[in-house]
Every structure is written in structure tokens, then in C-alpha cells.
Design an enzyme around this catalytic site. Structure first.
Site, PDB file in Angstrom:
ATOM      1  N   HIS A 193      14.710  67.204   7.420  1.00 18.73           N
ATOM      2  CA  HIS A 193      14.409  67.572   6.026  1.00 18.73           C
ATOM      3  C   HIS A 193      15.157  66.683   5.056  1.00 18.73           C
ATOM      4  CE1 HIS A 193      13.916  71.788   7.841  1.00 18.73           C
ATOM      5  NE2 HIS A 193      12.776  71.135   7.847  1.00 18.73           N
ATOM      6  N   ARG A 300      -0.259  63.533   6.450  1.00 18.03           N
ATOM      7  CA  ARG A 300       0.241  64.250   7.636  1.00 18.03           C
ATOM      8  C   ARG A 300       0.275  65.749   7.315  1.00 18.03           C
ATOM      9  NH1 ARG A 300       3.946  59.431   8.057  1.00 18.03           N
ATOM     10  NH2 ARG A 300       3.809  58.690  10.206  1.00 18.03           N
ATOM     11  N   ARG A 336      -5.483  63.871   7.947  1.00 15.97           N
ATOM     12  CA  ARG A 336      -5.353  63.989   9.399  1.00 15.97           C
ATOM     13  C   ARG A 336      -5.235  65.453   9.783  1.00 15.97           C
ATOM     14  NH1 ARG A 336      -0.420  61.262  12.604  1.00 15.97           N
ATOM     15  NH2 ARG A 336       0.788  62.933  11.668  1.00 15.97           N
ATOM     16  N   GLU A 434      -3.532  56.001  19.552  1.00 16.00           N
ATOM     17  CA  GLU A 434      -2.072  55.985  19.704  1.00 16.00           C
ATOM     18  C   GLU A 434      -1.642  56.324  21.123  1.00 16.00           C
ATOM     19  OE1 GLU A 434      -0.418  58.704  16.815  1.00 16.00           O
ATOM     20  OE2 GLU A 434      -2.001  60.165  17.110  1.00 16.00           O
ATOM     21  N   ASN A 457       3.496  54.103  15.934  1.00 22.32           N
ATOM     22  CA  ASN A 457       4.728  54.809  16.339  1.00 22.32           C
ATOM     23  C   ASN A 457       4.551  55.427  17.726  1.00 22.32           C
ATOM     24  OD1 ASN A 457       5.352  54.220  13.705  1.00 22.32           O
ATOM     25  ND2 ASN A 457       5.015  56.291  12.948  1.00 22.32           N
ATOM     26  N   ASP A 458       3.440  56.122  17.882  1.00 19.42           N
ATOM     27  CA  ASP A 458       3.194  56.743  19.184  1.00 19.42           C
ATOM     28  C   ASP A 458       2.690  55.743  20.202  1.00 19.42           C
ATOM     29  OD1 ASP A 458       3.962  59.482  19.092  1.00 19.42           O
ATOM     30  OD2 ASP A 458       2.401  59.783  17.592  1.00 19.42           O
ATOM     31  N   ARG A 468      10.433  58.687  21.047  1.00 21.37           N
ATOM     32  CA  ARG A 468      10.789  58.179  19.722  1.00 21.37           C
ATOM     33  C   ARG A 468      11.853  59.013  19.020  1.00 21.37           C
ATOM     34  NH1 ARG A 468       5.132  59.413  16.432  1.00 21.37           N
ATOM     35  NH2 ARG A 468       6.340  59.330  14.539  1.00 21.37           N
ATOM     36  N   CYS A 505      -1.620  52.766  10.640  1.00 24.63           N
ATOM     37  CA  CYS A 505      -0.901  53.696   9.758  1.00 24.63           C
ATOM     38  C   CYS A 505       0.493  54.032  10.282  1.00 24.63           C
ATOM     39  CB  CYS A 505      -1.710  54.958   9.504  1.00 24.63           C
ATOM     40  SG  CYS A 505      -2.004  55.916  10.985  1.00 24.63           S
TER      41      CYS A 505
HETATM   42  C1  PEP Z   1       1.962  57.035  14.494  1.00 24.63           C
HETATM   43  O1  PEP Z   1       2.107  57.613  15.575  1.00 24.63           O
HETATM   44  O2  PEP Z   1       2.108  55.805  14.349  1.00 24.63           O
HETATM   45  C2  PEP Z   1       1.572  57.794  13.289  1.00 24.63           C
HETATM   46  C3  PEP Z   1       1.226  57.189  12.181  1.00 24.63           C
HETATM   47  O3  PEP Z   1       1.621  59.134  13.348  1.00 24.63           O
HETATM   48  P1  PEP Z   1       2.968  59.991  13.383  1.00 24.63           P
HETATM   49  O4  PEP Z   1       4.095  59.080  13.022  1.00 24.63           O
HETATM   50  O5  PEP Z   1       2.762  61.085  12.416  1.00 24.63           O
HETATM   51  O6  PEP Z   1       2.997  60.451  14.814  1.00 24.63           O
HETATM   52 MG    MG Z   2       1.347  59.570  15.879  1.00 27.40          MG
END
Ligand code: PEP
Ligand code: MG
Length: 574
Positions: A193, A300, A336, A434, A457-458, A468, A505
Site C-alpha cells: 500500500h 488493474r 482488465r 504472459e 512481468n509475468d 516476482r 503493458c
Molecule cells: C504483467 O504481468 O506484466 C502485467 C502487466 O500484469 P501484472 O503486473 O498486473 O501481473
Molecule cells: Mg501479469
């Protein structure tokens, strides 16, 4: 003595100022013996502290600044509820009498017993509330010890740097009224947070410093480099001069960047590049507009579900989505569906997974909770009647899942038609790529979906098998790993071949050092944190597509890290 601390930078920029320590009440609790005759007085002191904290929290709740994130109200209510609970408000009084101890000591013992119980709770939502309990108790302890409230954020000087073990959302609200130059904390992660709020405040901040609260002294001079996650304590004159220069450069640079706000995002050869923003809460739209983003590439929505007890119903969700869509005034908004699970737990789920990142997460969870999913789909579809909405589905991995998702969307459309409620029947539906399995079976997705969005990211987490959220393997996170680059380039090419737009993204989209690489792979849509839009635009404006494509192709043929970094440097030169 000068020394340096390293943490996770959550908001960029450089701040130089004097340390202001938030009292770490828990460590400084004295244990005093009292007599029978003092019990009533000690209990009264405890009650008065509880009363003062309640007054302060209620006061905050009724004066939430309009620019505070939407979740603040809910946070404050949770804290007020905890404060009123018998375990906090009443049990210590009995302990004062039974153990003949001072109020602070009784409260601290009670807190430790409670926190231990929290560790044994299976429900992850409730377990997470441990932090809230600690924050509330520390606030009462501060009131008792200091005979004042609010974790000693009394009246620090403007421009000072707040050093804390952890900060509660209520504390951070106070930031809106003080002019801190920065804040740094020992606890927290990039998705805590505190971090979310830090970004909305736009001041350099660092979390997860571990020992700052213990090592830094009140009034010591600090340099905070938010971008690099570095704190320099008691810098020498040379370092100070260097950072003053960097700070001036940073400020100047920000001002210069603002001039690009209305500039059309296009490469040197005139190719249009779409730069969109990622948001977590409806209140983030202001920042999106300030950054001049051409739309929202990732909303998100699961953040609407976090930090609250009840789930938002269809109408509440619809209102949140409609607000964003209307405020974006005709610009595209990609909503999303909930990416809950893993580190973003849904309150009320009994399921505790041994390996949450590989568990019932995102679309998997939505398909397992059809009613919840229908509520959200209907809310998104209803919002589509008010602007340009695109629906994005996270974590797809197979045809079966995709078909089930498309059926659920069709069902939501049918039910709205039955209810004669307006929506956009042609709403574009896209999927996040992802999971490596999806990246390697793209035909399924390009055939059935209108667009793709790469969640780097994923994708990186699953390709390199690094959690992560786990600090211990954070150094293995490598967007330039050849396997990652092959997958990303492959997705972009497959999309182009099928005539389906592809965006990125994940965090890679907002890193200006990777902009040319992605352009070179053929990417034309980027979505990132609003604060990064203008820096990425600046790189776009100076890029020649033919040139960058040539070097990007060479990078795809490289599997040695040294060569990869040398090529990246070449790519970014000029
Ligand atoms: C990602 O996984 O790159 C993504 C944009 O979604 P999040 O970070 O919300 O998992
Ligand atoms: Mg993701």
C-alpha cells in the site's frame, strides 16, 4: 560517518533533506510495575489514548483529501474497527489489573499475542490484516508514550525526509498536508500500500530498506535517490554537490518533458506510436491526463477488491469503470478482468495454495467463480456504452480456457440484452500473453481475439522461473534474457502477421532504455505507469525504425549477455 542503504525505489527523483524519524513505539515500550492503587489511573490513561487515536482517525476519515486514493476511506474504517475491537480496547485493561503493569506494556503483550495468532490463520486476507493490527496498536502506543497521537508526525519541517519502519495509509494521508521531500521505510515491497500511495504523491520514495529506522538518527542529512533505491546518510561535500547537481538536472528534465505532453508520439520516419497508461484506481486518471497518455492500456481492476471486506457489487464496479471511461473523454480504456490470486488475494476464498503464482489466479479464478465473473463482465460491458472500452483477459494459457471465457462474455451480453441495458456489442476482447505456453501457441489467440497485450512481468517470472515477489531471486529478473526476447519478438510478429494489434503493458514498456528494442521488434503500442509516458515518448521521437530494427534483429541472434548489453548500448546511443 557516511554510509549507504539500499532498498526498492518505488517513486523516482532525488531528495536531499534532514531525517525525521517516526517514533518506533514498539521498541521503546518500558515495563513498569504499578501498585493496586495505580490500576484505575493506568486504565484511564489507556482509555484516554484509545480515545485520542479514535478521534484522530475519525477526523482523518471525515477530511479525506479529494486527491487521496479511493481506498483510503476503507483503510481508515478497517483501522477504526480494529481499534474498537475488545481484544485491543478492553483486554489490556484487564491485563493492567492482573499483571500490575503499565498500560504500554499490557498493550504490547496483547499485541504480540494477537500477532502470533495471526500467523496461524489460513485465510490470507485475514492474515494480511496483521499489518493493520500492528499499525493501530503502534498508534496507540505512540499516544501513550509520547502523550501525543499520530506516530509523531507532529510538525516536521517542510522538506524533511520521513524515516519509518512502516507507514499506515492513515499516516500517508497526513503527507498530503505536510510537505515532505521524500519518505523511506524498512518494510514494504513494490506492491505494498505504501508503494502505491507513494507513486500517487509523486515524491521520491524507497521501501524495504530493512535497517534505516535503526541506523539513521533524527536530523541527519540524507540523500534519497528514488530511481535507484539508494539512501546516502551523512554524505560528504563532494557527494552532496554531485547529487545537488543531479537533483537540479532531474527537476529541469521533468520540466522539459512536460513540453512533450501534447507532441504527437511518432518516430523520426513519422510512424505513429501509441503510448497508453496503466492505472490501479479510478483516481489515477488525473495523472494519466497530466501525462498526456493516448488512453489507458491496462486498468488493474482487482485493486477495487483489495483492502475491503465485502466484494463490490455490479453497480459499484460499473460506477468505477464508468467514471474512468467518462473522464477519459473518448480515449480508449482497456479494462482488465480481475487478476486476483497470487500476491493479490481475494477475501473470502478458502483456498490456500502452496504455490500461489502457479495456482488459481486471474482468469482461472474468474472461471472458477462464475457469478463473480458475470458481475464484473456485466459491469464492464455496461461501461462500454459510455466510451471506447476494450476488455482484456489476464493469464490465458489454453484454447479451453479461452473458449470458456468467450462463452462467459457472450452470456453476460445476453443477460444485458434481456435486461435491455445498453452496451457496445462490438467491444474488442483481448488476451494478456504472459504465460510461455500462450506465447508458444499464439494461433489460438490471434484467431479468436481482437488484440493481445504482453504482460512482461509475468512472462519473465514464468519463463525464468523466478517468483516476482521473492527478494531472494530478484537479481535473476532479466528482461534481456535471450529466451524472454525470443518470446516477446515472436508475439509481436505473430500479431502483425495475423493483423491483430499487440501492446506491451508490463514494466518493460515503461523503461526508456528498452523502448528502442521493443520498437525494433515491431511494437507500436506501449502501456506504462503514467509517470513514465513522457520519458518513453522522448525516446520514440528520436528513434529511426529501420536502424533500431536492424540492431534488434542482431540482439535476437545473440545469446551472450556481454554482447547483448553492448548491442543495447549501441541501440540507445544517439
Ligand atoms: C504483467 O504481468 O506484466 C502485467 C502487466 O500484469 P501484472 O503486473 O498486473 O501481473
Ligand atoms: Mg501479469
Amino acid at each position: 560517518m557516511s554510509f549507504t542503504l539500499h532498498g526498492i525505489g518505488v517513486s523516482s527523483g532525488i531528495a536531499i533533506g534532514r531525517a525525521h524519524l517516526v517514533t518506533h513505539a514498539q521498541l521503546e515500550v518500558p515495563h513498569l510495575e504499578i501498585t493496586e492503587a495505580d490500576v484505575a489511573q493506568e486504565q484511564a490513561r489507556f482509555e484516554s489514548a484509545i480515545g485520542r487515536v479514535r478521534g484522530e482517525l475519525s477526523q482523518l476519515a471525515s477530511h479525506i483529501p479529494h486527491n487521496a486514493p479511493a481506498e483510503f476511506g476503507a483503510f481508515l474504517n478497517v483501522h477504526l474497527m480494529i481499534l474498537g475491537d475488545e481484544m485491543i480496547a478492553a483486554a489490556p485493561k484487564a491485563m493492567i489489573a492482573a499483571q500490575l503493569c503499565n498500560a504500554e506494556w499490557a498493550l504490547k503483550q496483547q499485541m504480540e499475542a494477537l500477532l502470533e495468532q495471526f500467523d496461524r490463520i489460513d485465510d490470507p486476507y485475514l492474515r494480511e490484516r496483521k499489518t493493520d493490527v500492528r499499525q493501530v496498536v503502534e498508534r496507540v502506543l505512540a499516544a501513550l508514550i509520547l502523550d501525543t497521537t499520530s506516530a509523531a508526525i507532529a510538525s516536521p519541517e517542510d522538506g524533511s525526509i520521513l524515516v519509518a519502519r512502516d507507514l499506515s495509509p492513515a499516516d500517508v494521508i497526513l503527507f498530503k498536508q505536510h510537505r515532505f521531500a521524500s519518505f523511506i521505510t524498512d518494510l514494504g515491497g513494490t506492491t505494498s500500500h505504501t508503494a502505491i500511495v507513494a507513486r500517487s504523491l509523486g515524491i521520491p520514495s524507497i521501501v524495504a530498506l530493512h535497517h534505516a529506522r535503526k541506523l539513521v538518527r533524527e536530523d541527519e542529512l540524507l540523500i534519497v535517490d528514488g530511481g535507484h533505491g539508494v539512501v546516502i546518510v551523512n554524505p560528504d561535500e563532494t557527494t552532496l554537490a554531485e547529487y545537488r547537481l543531479r537533483q537540479d538536472e532531474w527537476d529541469l528534465d521533468r520540466q522539459k518533458l512536460q513540453r512533450l505532453k501534447t507532441t504527437r508520439a511518432a518516430t523520426l520516419d513519422g510512424t505513429r506510436i501509441e503510448l497508453h497508461a496503466n492505472i490501479e484506481l479510478p483516481g489515477d486518471v488525473d495523472q494519466v491526463r497530466t501525462a498526456g497518455a493516448a488512453g489507458i492500456g491496462l486498468f488493474r481492476t482487482e485493486f477495487l477488491y483489495l483492502n475491503r471486506r465485502g466484494l463490490p457489487d455490479e453497480d459499484e464496479q460499473f460506477e468505477a469503470y464508468r467514471k474512468v471511461v467518462t473522464e477519459m473523454d473518448g480515449l480508449p480504456v482497456t479494462i482488465r478482468t480481475f487478476d486476483l490470486g497470487a500476491d493479490k488475494e481475494l477475501h473470502g476464498t478458502e483456498r490456500v495454495s502452496a504455490n500461489p503464482a502457479l495456482g488459481l489466479r486471474a482468469i482461472r479464478l474468474c472461471l472458477a467463480e462464475p457469478q463473480m465473473f458475470q458481475r464484473q463482465l456485466r459491469a464492464i460491458l455496461r461501461a462500454s456504452a459510455f466510451g471506447k472500452v476494450r476488455l482484456l483477459v489476464p493469464m490465458l494459457s489454453s484454447l479451453h480456457e479461452l473458449n470458456q471465457t468467450l462463452q462467459a462474455i457472450a452470456e453476460a451480453k445476453r443477460s444485458l440484452e434481456d435486461d435491455e441495458i445498453a452496451f457496445d456489442p462490438a467491444i474488442p476482447v483481448g488476451g494478456m500473453i504472459e504465460i510461455p505456453a500462450a506465447a508458444l501457441s499464439l494461433g489460438i489467440f490471434t484467431r479468436k481475439l481482437d488484440f493481445l497485450s504482453i504482460g512482461t512481468n509475468d512472462l519473465i517470472q514464468y519463463t525464468l522461473a523466478i517468483d516476482r515477489t521473492d527478494d531472494a531471486v530478484a537479481h535473476l529478473y532479466d528482461p534481456l534474457h535471450p529466451a524472454v526476447l525470443q518470446l516477446i519478438a515472436g508475439i509481436i510478429q505473430a500479431g502483425a502477421k495475423a493483423g491483430k494489434p499487440v501492446a506491451v503493458c508490463g514494466e518493460m514498456a515503461g523503461d526508456p532504455t528498452l523502448t528502442r528494442l521493443l520498437l525494433g521488434f515491431g511494437l507500436r503500442q506501449f502501456s506504462m505507469h503514467p509517470a513514465n509516458v513522457l520519458s518513453v515518448k522522448r525516446v520514440v521521437l528520436k528513434s529511426d525504425l529501420d536502424e533500431v530494427a536492424q540492431i534488434a534483429r542482431r540482439m535476437l541472434r545473440t545469446d551472450e549477455p556481454d554482447k547483448m548489453y553492448a548491442l543495447l548500448e549501441k541501440l540507445n546511443a544517439g
